[in-house]
Write a protein that holds these residues in place. Structure first.
Motif, mmCIF file in Angstrom:
data_model
loop_
_atom_site.group_PDB
_atom_site.id
_atom_site.type_symbol
_atom_site.label_atom_id
_atom_site.label_comp_id
_atom_site.label_asym_id
_atom_site.label_seq_id
_atom_site.Cartn_x
_atom_site.Cartn_y
_atom_site.Cartn_z
ATOM 1 N N MET A 149 0.824 -1.208 0.000
ATOM 2 C CA MET A 149 0.000 0.000 0.000
ATOM 3 C C MET A 149 0.858 1.258 0.000
ATOM 4 N N ARG A 153 -2.716 4.771 1.166
ATOM 5 C CA ARG A 153 -3.929 4.624 1.973
ATOM 6 C C ARG A 153 -3.688 5.177 3.365
ATOM 7 N N ASP A 157 -6.117 1.851 7.458
ATOM 8 C CA ASP A 157 -6.352 0.829 6.433
ATOM 9 C C ASP A 157 -5.179 -0.141 6.359
ATOM 10 N N GLU A 160 -5.148 -2.353 9.434
ATOM 11 C CA GLU A 160 -6.205 -3.364 9.348
ATOM 12 C C GLU A 160 -5.829 -4.488 8.379
ATOM 13 N N THR A 161 -5.184 -4.135 7.288
ATOM 14 C CA THR A 161 -4.763 -5.142 6.314
ATOM 15 C C THR A 161 -3.843 -6.175 6.960
ATOM 16 N N ARG A 166 -8.015 -1.581 13.517
ATOM 17 C CA ARG A 166 -7.883 -0.235 12.957
ATOM 18 C C ARG A 166 -7.360 0.779 13.963
#
Length: 195
Positions: A149, A153, A157, A160-161, A166
């Motif tokens: 990412m 982002r 985010d 969380e990935t 979060r």
């Protein structure tokens, strides 16, 4: 680095047997001296900087404000008399270099949060400080997905990935050092706490 445990060392054939828990306290003490004791310092550097930027800390009190924060967060005091003619905060490069320090403080917390999440994803259920997820391709994929990412982002985010969470959660630090806290509480029973 947290996943470089005795189980990992055995898996990569650097040791023959995983030692029992008898060495855990020594390992946790070493890790606490490397990681946990940094947290109060990591916080106070930017507490001081932010106080200066907001005007709450005035130039005539720069050094005293520094030592007030050191005492509050680290429980330390200077070895000798200090005055406003001294500028002890300037000994930390990030102060005169105007480099934010919160990133280091947060990184120390995120390190444990990632580690705990990867251990859970791996299916590990023992004491957190003994977990390794070496060779787990699913954990590696989640980490790769987050890293891919870049800065495209928002950080929640990306977090969380990798972790499924979060929010920043320092609970992983407490979980990692829980056996050490139990041991320290026993060692310090009846002793005054604080400074």
């Amino acid at each position: 680095a947290l996943a470089v445990t005795p189980a990992y060392l055995k898996e990569v054939k650097l040791i023959d047997e995983v030692p029992g828990t008898e060495g855990d306290i020594a390992l946790l003490l070493k890790m606490a001296l490397e990681r946990a004791v940094f947290l109060p310092f990591g916080l106070l550097v930017d507490k001081w900087r932010w106080g200066v930027f907001t005007g709450e800390i005035k130039p005539e009190n720069y050094n005293q404000a520094w030592w007030d924060l050191v005492k509050k967060y680290q429980g330390l005091k200077p070895a000798g008399a200090r005055t406003e003619a001294d500028f002890d905060p300037g000994a930390k490069y990030h102060i005169p270099g105007n480099v934010p320090y919160a990133r280091y403080f947060l990184a120390h917390i995120y390190e444990f949060q990632f580690y705990r999440a990867f251990c859970k994803q791996h299916g590990y259920s023992g004491p957190l400080h003994r977990c390794t997820f070496y060779g787990d391709k699913a954990v590696g994929k989640r980490l790769n997905d987050m890293m891919a990412m870049g800065s495209s982002r928002p950080w929640p985010d990306a977090l969380e990935t990798a972790t499924g969470e979060r929010q920043l959660d320092a609970g992983a630090v407490l979980e990692y050092f829980a056996p050490l806290k139990v041991w320290l509480d026993e060692q310090n029973k009846g002793q005054p706490v604080g400074w």
